[in-house]
Design a protein around this motif. Sequence first.
Motif, PDB file in Angstrom:
ATOM      1  N   GLN A 180      -8.058  40.133 -31.307  1.00  0.00           N
ATOM      2  CA  GLN A 180      -7.934  41.373 -32.072  1.00  0.00           C
ATOM      3  C   GLN A 180      -7.971  42.588 -31.159  1.00  0.00           C
ATOM      4  OE1 GLN A 180      -7.238  41.207 -35.427  1.00  0.00           O
ATOM      5  NE2 GLN A 180      -6.629  43.316 -35.003  1.00  0.00           N
ATOM      6  N   ASP A 181      -8.749  42.531 -30.092  1.00  0.00           N
ATOM      7  CA  ASP A 181      -8.788  43.626 -29.123  1.00  0.00           C
ATOM      8  C   ASP A 181      -7.418  43.810 -28.479  1.00  0.00           C
ATOM      9  OD1 ASP A 181      -9.674  45.619 -27.357  1.00  0.00           O
ATOM     10  OD2 ASP A 181     -10.463  44.171 -25.911  1.00  0.00           O
ATOM     11  N   ALA A 182      -6.763  42.706 -28.126  1.00  0.00           N
ATOM     12  CA  ALA A 182      -5.426  42.791 -27.532  1.00  0.00           C
ATOM     13  C   ALA A 182      -4.445  43.416 -28.514  1.00  0.00           C
ATOM     14  CB  ALA A 182      -4.954  41.399 -27.116  1.00  0.00           C
ATOM     15  N   ILE A 183      -4.482  42.982 -29.764  1.00  0.00           N
ATOM     16  CA  ILE A 183      -3.564  43.507 -30.772  1.00  0.00           C
ATOM     17  C   ILE A 183      -3.826  44.988 -31.021  1.00  0.00           C
ATOM     18  CG2 ILE A 183      -2.840  43.341 -33.184  1.00  0.00           C
ATOM     19  CD1 ILE A 183      -3.553  40.331 -33.014  1.00  0.00           C
ATOM     20  N   ASP A 184      -5.094  45.345 -31.191  1.00  0.00           N
ATOM     21  CA  ASP A 184      -5.444  46.742 -31.460  1.00  0.00           C
ATOM     22  C   ASP A 184      -5.029  47.649 -30.305  1.00  0.00           C
ATOM     23  OD1 ASP A 184      -6.504  46.060 -33.906  1.00  0.00           O
ATOM     24  OD2 ASP A 184      -8.591  46.048 -33.212  1.00  0.00           O
ATOM     25  N   THR A 185      -5.209  47.181 -29.065  1.00  0.00           N
ATOM     26  CA  THR A 185      -4.847  47.996 -27.906  1.00  0.00           C
ATOM     27  C   THR A 185      -3.359  48.277 -27.887  1.00  0.00           C
ATOM     28  OG1 THR A 185      -6.690  47.119 -26.607  1.00  0.00           O
ATOM     29  CG2 THR A 185      -4.879  48.128 -25.386  1.00  0.00           C
ATOM     30  N   VAL A 186      -2.545  47.253 -28.123  1.00  0.00           N
ATOM     31  CA  VAL A 186      -1.094  47.455 -28.113  1.00  0.00           C
ATOM     32  C   VAL A 186      -0.678  48.367 -29.265  1.00  0.00           C
ATOM     33  CG1 VAL A 186       1.157  46.319 -28.305  1.00  0.00           C
ATOM     34  CG2 VAL A 186      -0.650  45.291 -26.905  1.00  0.00           C
ATOM     35  N   ARG A 187      -1.316  48.236 -30.397  1.00  0.00           N
ATOM     36  CA  ARG A 187      -0.995  49.108 -31.531  1.00  0.00           C
ATOM     37  C   ARG A 187      -1.300  50.581 -31.226  1.00  0.00           C
ATOM     38  NH1 ARG A 187      -3.556  45.259 -36.234  1.00  0.00           N
ATOM     39  NH2 ARG A 187      -1.639  44.116 -36.774  1.00  0.00           N
ATOM     40  N   GLN A 188      -2.307  50.809 -30.413  1.00  0.00           N
ATOM     41  CA  GLN A 188      -2.802  52.170 -30.206  1.00  0.00           C
ATOM     42  C   GLN A 188      -2.261  52.857 -28.951  1.00  0.00           C
ATOM     43  OE1 GLN A 188      -7.048  51.534 -30.182  1.00  0.00           O
ATOM     44  NE2 GLN A 188      -7.040  50.693 -32.265  1.00  0.00           N
ATOM     45  N   VAL A 189      -1.803  52.095 -27.976  1.00  0.00           N
ATOM     46  CA  VAL A 189      -1.438  52.663 -26.670  1.00  0.00           C
ATOM     47  C   VAL A 189       0.078  52.666 -26.495  1.00  0.00           C
ATOM     48  CG1 VAL A 189      -1.670  52.427 -24.168  1.00  0.00           C
ATOM     49  CG2 VAL A 189      -3.626  51.919 -25.662  1.00  0.00           C
ATOM     50  N   GLU A 190       0.666  53.835 -26.339  1.00  0.00           N
ATOM     51  CA  GLU A 190       2.107  53.937 -26.118  1.00  0.00           C
ATOM     52  C   GLU A 190       2.497  53.202 -24.837  1.00  0.00           C
ATOM     53  OE1 GLU A 190       3.640  57.873 -26.214  1.00  0.00           O
ATOM     54  OE2 GLU A 190       3.319  58.113 -28.373  1.00  0.00           O
ATOM     55  N   GLY A 191       3.593  52.459 -24.930  1.00  0.00           N
ATOM     56  CA  GLY A 191       4.095  51.736 -23.769  1.00  0.00           C
ATOM     57  C   GLY A 191       3.427  50.407 -23.506  1.00  0.00           C
ATOM     58  N   ALA A 192       2.496  49.990 -24.372  1.00  0.00           N
ATOM     59  CA  ALA A 192       1.722  48.780 -24.112  1.00  0.00           C
ATOM     60  C   ALA A 192       2.488  47.516 -24.481  1.00  0.00           C
ATOM     61  CB  ALA A 192       0.401  48.820 -24.868  1.00  0.00           C
ATOM     62  N   ILE A 193       2.184  46.443 -23.754  1.00  0.00           N
ATOM     63  CA  ILE A 193       2.687  45.103 -24.051  1.00  0.00           C
ATOM     64  C   ILE A 193       1.513  44.136 -23.976  1.00  0.00           C
ATOM     65  CG2 ILE A 193       3.344  44.726 -21.619  1.00  0.00           C
ATOM     66  CD1 ILE A 193       5.548  42.826 -22.629  1.00  0.00           C
ATOM     67  N   GLY A 194       1.479  43.175 -24.895  1.00  0.00           N
ATOM     68  CA  GLY A 194       0.415  42.179 -24.899  1.00  0.00           C
ATOM     69  C   GLY A 194       0.934  40.838 -25.383  1.00  0.00           C
ATOM     70  N   PHE A 195       0.051  39.860 -25.428  1.00  0.00           N
ATOM     71  CA  PHE A 195       0.413  38.548 -25.970  1.00  0.00           C
ATOM     72  C   PHE A 195      -0.741  38.012 -26.814  1.00  0.00           C
ATOM     73  CE2 PHE A 195      -1.055  37.822 -21.568  1.00  0.00           C
ATOM     74  CZ  PHE A 195      -2.141  36.988 -21.772  1.00  0.00           C
ATOM     75  N   ALA A 196      -0.378  37.232 -27.821  1.00  0.00           N
ATOM     76  CA  ALA A 196      -1.358  36.648 -28.747  1.00  0.00           C
ATOM     77  C   ALA A 196      -0.641  35.589 -29.575  1.00  0.00           C
ATOM     78  CB  ALA A 196      -1.948  37.723 -29.666  1.00  0.00           C
ATOM     79  N   PRO A 197      -1.392  34.719 -30.239  1.00  0.00           N
ATOM     80  CA  PRO A 197      -0.757  33.773 -31.157  1.00  0.00           C
ATOM     81  C   PRO A 197      -0.044  34.524 -32.279  1.00  0.00           C
ATOM     82  CG  PRO A 197      -2.995  33.108 -30.664  1.00  0.00           C
ATOM     83  CD  PRO A 197      -2.838  34.485 -30.132  1.00  0.00           C
ATOM     84  N   TYR A 198       1.136  34.037 -32.636  1.00  0.00           N
ATOM     85  CA  TYR A 198       1.937  34.729 -33.648  1.00  0.00           C
ATOM     86  C   TYR A 198       1.511  34.361 -35.065  1.00  0.00           C
ATOM     87  CZ  TYR A 198       5.756  36.047 -36.690  1.00  0.00           C
ATOM     88  OH  TYR A 198       6.485  36.599 -37.716  1.00  0.00           O
ATOM     89  N   THR A 199       1.327  35.394 -35.882  1.00  0.00           N
ATOM     90  CA  THR A 199       1.357  35.287 -37.339  1.00  0.00           C
ATOM     91  C   THR A 199       2.114  36.522 -37.815  1.00  0.00           C
ATOM     92  OG1 THR A 199      -0.708  36.501 -37.711  1.00  0.00           O
ATOM     93  CG2 THR A 199      -0.888  34.109 -37.433  1.00  0.00           C
ATOM     94  N   ARG A 200       2.536  36.529 -39.064  1.00  0.00           N
ATOM     95  CA  ARG A 200       3.310  37.672 -39.553  1.00  0.00           C
ATOM     96  C   ARG A 200       2.501  38.964 -39.511  1.00  0.00           C
ATOM     97  NH1 ARG A 200       7.872  35.454 -40.663  1.00  0.00           N
ATOM     98  NH2 ARG A 200       8.035  33.457 -41.770  1.00  0.00           N
TER      99      ARG A 200
END
Length: 251
Positions: free
Chosen positions: A165-185
């Motif tokens: 969730q930290d990875a997802i939240d960071t990418v959502r909040q930071v312009e230009g960010a890229i991350g990886f995580a297990p996919y769900t819709r």
Amino acid sequence: MATIPAAAGELSIVGTGDGIELLRAIGAAYSAAHPQTTIVVPPSIGSGGAIVAVGSDKEVLGRVARPLTASEKAQGLVATALVRLPSAFFVHPSARVDALTAAQIADIYGGGRITNWKDVGGADLKIRVVRREDADSTLMALRAAMPGWKDLRITDRSKTALTTQDAIDTVRQVEGAIGFAPYTRQLEQGTVVLKVDGRFPTDADFPSAVTVSFIHKEDTVTPEARDFLAFARSAAARALISTLGGVPATQ
């Protein structure tokens, strides 16, 4: 049989953050059909936390995103595979890209070759790399199967997220960010999930995935927990998993 404290009518499932929204949806579906039992899926304590909690008889059920080791099985832990979750790459919408090659992603995470989104047809914007710790299940899956990742040294100019969730939240909040995580819709809310070499994570030939499983011990599992495990493997639960973007696991 060991006695494990629990709130009346409440069944908690602790562990990995991988696929947490999907697991909560399955729990809600079970509770809707069995109102006497409320399924609780707390925030992540990691797969290791689940193994300690269930192994020490503090919890009846746990959730993990890696296989059990021989020593963990020897402690009496049993895994029930639930869902295969592809290892998705996703970006902040400001990047203005929706597809990359595996080689481009390796160059981004390796640092040095690609540092601006304009270099891959996107916005003139610095790339902000978000990674996970070395023991993370998704990173291990990427190293095992994603082209160019086996021995990839991830750039030091990156943020290490300690939970999914930290990875997802960071990418959502930071312009230009890229991350990886297990996919769900749910991952598509606030991010752009990338195609890799023309393949979306839900495509059958997407190369990398983790399997999320429930764990229990036969000498502490309760009738309610056993009933929930049966529901999680039912046709209704499998249909829900597919609807949410996961692939039902084969045991």
